[in-house]
Design an enzyme around this catalytic site. Structure first.
Site, PDB file in Angstrom:
ATOM      1  N   SER A   1      25.574  70.464   8.984  1.00 41.06           N
ATOM      2  CA  SER A   1      27.375  69.675   9.936  1.00 41.06           C
ATOM      3  C   SER A   1      27.761  70.427  10.837  1.00 41.06           C
ATOM      4  O   SER A   1      28.607  70.832  10.882  1.00 41.06           O
ATOM      5  CB  SER A   1      27.541  69.490   8.420  1.00 41.06           C
ATOM      6  OG  SER A   1      27.500  69.060   7.378  1.00 41.06           O
TER       7      SER A   1
ATOM      8  N   ARG B   1      25.251  73.446  -0.433  1.00 42.60           N
ATOM      9  CA  ARG B   1      24.242  73.143  -1.872  1.00 42.60           C
ATOM     10  C   ARG B   1      22.913  73.157  -1.768  1.00 42.60           C
ATOM     11  O   ARG B   1      22.385  73.024  -0.434  1.00 42.60           O
ATOM     12  CB  ARG B   1      24.681  71.800  -2.509  1.00 42.60           C
ATOM     13  CG  ARG B   1      26.488  72.396  -3.091  1.00 42.60           C
ATOM     14  CD  ARG B   1      26.381  70.441  -3.582  1.00 42.60           C
ATOM     15  NE  ARG B   1      26.925  69.590  -2.689  1.00 42.60           N
ATOM     16  CZ  ARG B   1      26.627  68.301  -3.367  1.00 42.60           C
ATOM     17  NH1 ARG B   1      26.212  68.558  -4.190  1.00 42.60           N
ATOM     18  NH2 ARG B   1      26.384  67.200  -2.362  1.00 42.60           N
TER      19      ARG B   1
ATOM     20  N   ASP C   1      26.006  66.159   8.322  1.00 40.97           N
ATOM     21  CA  ASP C   1      26.442  64.985   7.342  1.00 40.97           C
ATOM     22  C   ASP C   1      27.315  64.152   7.290  1.00 40.97           C
ATOM     23  O   ASP C   1      27.019  63.102   6.171  1.00 40.97           O
ATOM     24  CB  ASP C   1      27.475  66.255   6.574  1.00 40.97           C
ATOM     25  CG  ASP C   1      28.402  66.884   7.572  1.00 40.97           C
ATOM     26  OD1 ASP C   1      29.458  67.786   7.378  1.00 40.97           O
ATOM     27  OD2 ASP C   1      28.703  65.793   9.095  1.00 40.97           O
TER      28      ASP C   1
HETATM   29  C1  G6P Z   1      30.101  66.345   0.893  1.00 43.31           C
HETATM   30  C2  G6P Z   1      29.212  66.588   1.946  1.00 43.31           C
HETATM   31  C3  G6P Z   1      28.922  67.606   2.938  1.00 43.31           C
HETATM   32  C4  G6P Z   1      30.113  67.695   3.605  1.00 43.31           C
HETATM   33  C5  G6P Z   1      31.066  67.927   3.124  1.00 43.31           C
HETATM   34  C6  G6P Z   1      32.330  67.767   3.678  1.00 43.31           C
HETATM   35  O1  G6P Z   1      30.142  67.252  -0.024  1.00 43.31           O
HETATM   36  O2  G6P Z   1      28.378  66.452   0.910  1.00 43.31           O
HETATM   37  O3  G6P Z   1      27.134  67.321   3.362  1.00 43.31           O
HETATM   38  O4  G6P Z   1      30.039  67.929   4.979  1.00 43.31           O
HETATM   39  O5  G6P Z   1      31.219  66.709   1.554  1.00 43.31           O
HETATM   40  O6  G6P Z   1      33.489  67.449   2.408  1.00 43.31           O
HETATM   41  P1  G6P Z   1      34.169  69.060   2.624  1.00 43.31           P
HETATM   42  O7  G6P Z   1      35.830  69.199   2.599  1.00 43.31           O
HETATM   43  O8  G6P Z   1      33.238  69.486   2.001  1.00 43.31           O
HETATM   44  O9  G6P Z   1      34.356  69.864   3.895  1.00 43.31           O
HETATM   45  C1  BGC Z   2      31.116  68.967  12.645  1.00 42.49           C
HETATM   46  C2  BGC Z   2      30.325  68.216  12.070  1.00 42.49           C
HETATM   47  C3  BGC Z   2      30.690  67.619  11.134  1.00 42.49           C
HETATM   48  C4  BGC Z   2      31.632  67.847  10.461  1.00 42.49           C
HETATM   49  C5  BGC Z   2      32.040  67.514   9.520  1.00 42.49           C
HETATM   50  C6  BGC Z   2      32.481  69.700  12.753  1.00 42.49           C
HETATM   51  O1  BGC Z   2      33.691  70.494  12.727  1.00 42.49           O
HETATM   52  O2  BGC Z   2      30.725  70.345  14.185  1.00 42.49           O
HETATM   53  O3  BGC Z   2      28.877  68.157  12.877  1.00 42.49           O
HETATM   54  O4  BGC Z   2      29.995  66.290  10.859  1.00 42.49           O
HETATM   55  O5  BGC Z   2      32.516  69.199  11.022  1.00 42.49           O
HETATM   56  O6  BGC Z   2      31.698  68.146   8.368  1.00 42.49           O
END
Ligand code: G6P
Ligand code: BGC
Ligand code: BGC
Length: 924
Positions: free
Chosen positions: A610, A549, A664
């Site tokens: 992330s 995003r 994140d």
């Molecule tokens: C939200 C946050 C992101 C995060 C994500 C993890 O969308 O804004 O920064 O990485 O959650 O959840 P997801 O299920 O999208 O991996």
């Molecule tokens: C990454 C982290 C991140 C997490 C959640 C992991 O695979 O190593 O940096 O915070 O995923 O998105």
């Protein structure tokens, strides 16, 4: 058609009605007998009314509405299909209650070959009266003794015997081997059994007997055994009808019509328990004074009224009461009775069947009456035969009305006008009574003209049918054992979770000290959570979750406004070259700026990235390794802020001021911290998983300074990469890891996060299919396809509002041919996998909050955890399981979980805002 029946007497044809109590006595005896016989006459209209009323009660009970009058019970039996004929094995069958004061033990061998039958061996044992009326334990010990006595003479091992228990009384079944007795019927009245699970009572008795290890795998009502025992060639029979000491029927109902079952497909066998039918309106007019007397003197007055007009235990008694009535009025036996005739139960079904049997002739009747201590005249014998015929004809007609109600129900439930059906019949009234079946058949044809009914006598009283159900139950029990064995490693104990917590604490301490640890404990250079004074417009990027995003975040006195756009990161870009990936990111930013009218503006930008980065400052982060399916080349070991800036430069005419790179977890903590200052932990459980928290700077060896705090990105996804989790890792985790693009890495993440749970489930389903436990052992191409079983399916399948039927729908969309048992097992697999994930996550959070509490030397810590991630947010039970595990493992921490509404993009903007504020202050 007003009078039906084999008496061949039409209404008014020299048959005046029999005098009621207290009415003046008619002059001649034959009239008086006629009047008595008349009472047993049931008209067509009355039979139809019984048919209609019973059908009404059946449908009322199916809908789960209990009427005022104790109607029929409509009890699900957990038998979901008629026999396939493939069932095989040796089974012990114990029959209790079908034939009154006797129980039967059988040894049944099912060959599994159509038409190839092995004659069952059986033995009958008479149950002493005091056992039928005594303590329940005595009855079950008696049954266990009979079992041993029977098996003693058979060349069988005393190990691993499988038993099917035919228990012919009304029971609430909650499984094929779990059944609670509702109430005794038919001359049984043992104490301490009603309301109990009769399978457990039998298991306890067999245990006490100790001679044989017998596994009671199924409990079956005798009607079900009768229906299931129907020869496949003939049937399948879809109705089981028993008229022995008692009476009842079962039939195959559409599962979707049975309110108590949340099933929408397939059929289930329902035991009607029509013996308790007693709708005054329908039954009242056909009940005689003799019926009321019989009921009044019975063991269970007011109960089983319908049964007491049909069941073999009662036919003889009705005849006896009529004979006593007529004898006492001087109409029969010269007005004499005998002690035997006056004693209850002295006329048995056998007597009635014999006396009524036209081929038996008056002589036989004479002999029976003499055995009863009477001295009958020839005319007496004839009248007695008439009485027997009247009682039994009515019984057969009433039974026919009930069966006609079942046939109407089948027509309704299958929306069929014309119905062709096979009814399996069992019980000594059928076997011994010469005319019962023919009157029944004749009356059914009149009451259910659109039904073509064939009556199939059950060959061995249902013993084979019980063995069939037992074979199915044994197969299901074996499957259940294999399922439990497979899922056992996923059921973590408190001790195991506490061990994970302790291991996590140790790894955190080592990581902070820069010692070898699977937790890298990365300083993020975020030293404070927002204090609300942040202001300005910021761009934010959010990469690494399900969606990429770009956001515009406006922080004003009035709060934070966010406008954002989701862009996809195609797999080829995520796994292409680093340059391609960052160029793609910049393309998205430019597109977003154009759409937001920000082109040419150089807003401070916060980059939520992330992935594990070693930061040397807020805007410097070396990517340590990709995770979550990303694998762009030439990025690992690089400063991703530089990679972004280079891409911006490559794009010319774009001005962007990258101020901060945040993980994140940090973005989520900051985002929630803006609302709740107690929020000092950020947790992500989405595609990946990770946690950050505010650590005391004095504990962070790699960053100078002893005062103040620093947010630490633990990167707990890699916990256990040093093998410290191997004690928990299962063969399915190993398969998922080996098939991933980063084998051996992110082991903790691969047990918890959304990218992997579906795959763990898929591997378990493949394993259970290979064991024949699921999908009848048929491996499907679809199920062998990676990532075909999405983690979101777990969230859907485990949602409480989803009935089993919808679970089937999800799985059927996957092209999996499944039964409802399969759907149930898939649900249990999903529950086991997601529960372990949530508990492991909870153990991790407990480790973090306990660390903070100890850091601050607090007796009790109140803290909030900002959370984001699709799995945590969408799974119906994940969040509550995490919270419960934290309460269990960190009882001195009061932890509030705050679901982040705006994602970590807002957090990145706030970190950027703080950085800008601090930068401004130093400039002043
Ligand atoms: C939200 C946050 C992101 C995060 C994500 C993890 O969308 O804004 O920064 O990485 O959650 O959840 P997801 O299920 O999208 O991996
Ligand atoms: C990454 C982290 C991140 C997490 C959640 C992991 O695979 O190593 O940096 O915070 O995923 O998105
Ligand atoms: C019982 C039924 C049984 C029937 C025939 C009734 O008394 O309640 O469960 O099927 O007798 O044996």
């Amino acid at each position: 058609m007003d009078s039906i029946g084999s008496l061949g007497l039409q209404q008014g044809e020299g048959a005046p009605s029999c005098p009621q109590e207290g009415l003046p006595c008619p002059s001649n005896s034959s009239e008086m007998v006629q009047e008595c016989l008349q009472q047993f006459k049931v008209t067509g209209a009355q039979l139809r009314q019984i048919q209609t009323s019973l059908l009404g009660s059946m449908e009322q009970a199916l809908r789960g509405q209990v009427g005022p009058a104790p109607a029929v019970r409509m009890l699900p039996t957990y038998v979901g299909s008629t026999p396939h004929g493939t069932e095989k094995g040796d089974f012990v069958v114990l029959e209790l209650g079908a034939t009154g004061a006797s129980l039967r033990v059988l040894w049944v061998t099912l060959t599994g070959i159509e038409g190839h039958k092995v004659e069952p061996r059986s033995q009958e044992f008479v149950i002493p009266q005091e056992v039928m009326l005594g303590p329940g334990q005595q009855l079950f010990d008696f049954a266990a003794r009979c079992l041993s006595e029977f098996l003693d003479v058979l060349p069988v091992d005393n190990q691993g015997l499988q038993l099917g228990f035919s228990f012919s009384f009304p029971c609430h079944q909650t499984g094929l081997d779990k059944s609670t007795l509702i109430s005794w019927t038919k001359g049984f009245k043992c104490s301490d059994v009603e309301g109990q699970d009769v399978v457990q009572l039998l298991r306890d008795a067999i245990q006490r007997q100790g001679a044989y290890s017998i596994d009671v795998v199924a409990v079956v009502n005798d009607t079900v055994g009768t229906m299931m025992g129907c020869e496949p060639g003939v049937g399948p029979c879809e109705v089981g009808l028993v008229v022995d000491t008692g009476t009842n029927a079962c039939y195959m109902e559409e599962a979707r019509h049975v309110a108590v079952l949340d099933e929408d497909r397939g059929r289930v066998c329902i035991s009607i328990e029509w013996g308790s039918f007693s709708d005054e309106g329908a039954l009242g007019p056909v009940q005689t004074i003799f019926d009321h007397t019989l009921d009044h003197e019975s063991l269970n007055p007011g109960a089983q009224r319908f049964e007491k007009m049909i069941g073999g235990l009662y036919l003889g008694e009705l005849v006896r009461l009529v004979l006593v009535h007529l004898a006492q009025r001087g109409v029969l036996f010269g007005g004499h009775t005998s002690p035997v005739l006056r004693s209850q139960g002295s006329i048995l079904l056998e007597h009635v069947a014999e006396m009524e049997d036209p081929s038996a002739g008056a002589a036989r009747v004479h002999a029976v009456l003499q055995d009863l201590g009477l001295n009958p005249k020839a005319s007496d014998a004839e009248w007695v035969q008439c009485v027997c015929m009247a009682v039994c004809t009515r019984a057969a007609q009433l039974c026919a009305a009930a069966l006609a109600a079942v046939l109407s129900r089948l027509q309704h439930s299958r929306e069929q006008q014309a119905l062709q059906i096979a009814v399996a019949t069992g019980g000594r009234v059928f076997e011994r009574h010469p005319r019962f079946l023919s009157v029944l058949r004749e009356t059914v044809m009149l009451l259910a003209p659109n039904c073509d009914v064939s009556f199939i006598p059950s060959v061995d009283g249902g013993g084979r049918g019980v063995a069939m159900v037992t074979a199915v139950a044994a197969r299901l029990a074996a499957h259940r054992r294999l399922l439990e064995e497979t899922l056992a490693p996923f059921r973590l104990t408190r001790e195991q979770l506490a061990e994970v917590q302790a291991q996590m604490r140790e790894a955190m301490a080592k990581g902070l000290q820069g010692e070898a640890s699977s937790l890298r404990m990365l300083p993020t250079y975020v030293r404070a959570t927002p204090d609300g004074s942040e202001r300005g417009d910021f761009l934010a990027l959010d990469l690494g979750g399900t969606n990429f995003r770009v956001l515009l975040v406006r922080v004003t006195t009035g709060g934070v406004q966010i406008s954002s756009q989701i862009y996809s990161i195609p797999e080829c870009v995520a796994q292409g070259s680093g340059q391609q990936l960052f160029d793609h990111i910049v393309d998205c930013i430019v597109d977003f700026q154009q759409k937001q009218g920000l082109s040419g503006q150089s807003l401070p930008l916060g980059f939520t990235f992330s992935f594990p980065c070693r930061q040397m400052g807020l805007d410097q982060g070396i990517l340590l390794n990709w995770t979550k399916g990303f694998n762009a080349s030439d990025c690992e070991g690089q400063d991703v802020v530089c990679l972004l800036r280079e891409a911006i430069r490559r794009r010319q005419a774009v001005e962007l001021n990258v101020v901060a790179i945040v993980n994140d977890t940090v973005g989520t903590m900051m985002s929630c911290g803006y609302e709740d200052p107690h929020c000092e932990v950020g947790l992500i459980v989405g595609t990946g998983t990770n946690v950050c928290y505010m650590e005391e700077l004095r504990n962070v060896a790699s960053v100078d300074g002893d005062s103040g705090q620093m947010c630490i990105n633990t990167e707990w996804g890699a916990f256990g990469d040093d093998g410290s989790l191997s004690m928990l890792s299962t063969r399915f985790d190993a398969s998922v890891d080996q098939e991933s693009i980063n084998p051996g890495k992110q082991r903790f993440e691969k047990m918890i996060s959304g990218m992997y749970l579906g795959e763990i489930v898929r591997h378990i389903l493949l394993h259970l299919t290979s064991l024949g436990v699921l999908f009848r052992g048929q491996q499907t191409q679809r199920l062998q396809t990676r990532d075909i079983f999405k983690t979101k399916f777990l969230s859907e399948i485990e949602s409480d509002s989803l009935a089993l039927r919808q679970v089937r729908a999800i799985l059927e969309d996957l092209g999996l041919p499944l039964t409802s048992d399969d759907a149930l097992m898939v649900l249990e697999v999903c529950q086991a996998v997601s529960q372990r994930a949530a508990q492991l996550c909870g153990a991790g959070v407990a480790a973090v909050v306990e660390k903070i509490r100890e850091n601050r030397g607090l007796e009790e810590l109140t803290i909030s955890v900002g959370v984001d991630g699709t799995l945590y947010k969408l799974h119906p039970h994940f969040s509550s399981l995490v919270a419960a595990t934290v309460r269990e493992l960190a009882p001195r921490c009061v932890v509030t979980f705050l679901q982040s509404e705006d994602g970590s993009g807002k957090g990145a903007a706030l970190v950027t805002a703080v950085a800008c504020r601090l930068a401004q202050r130093t400039r002043i």
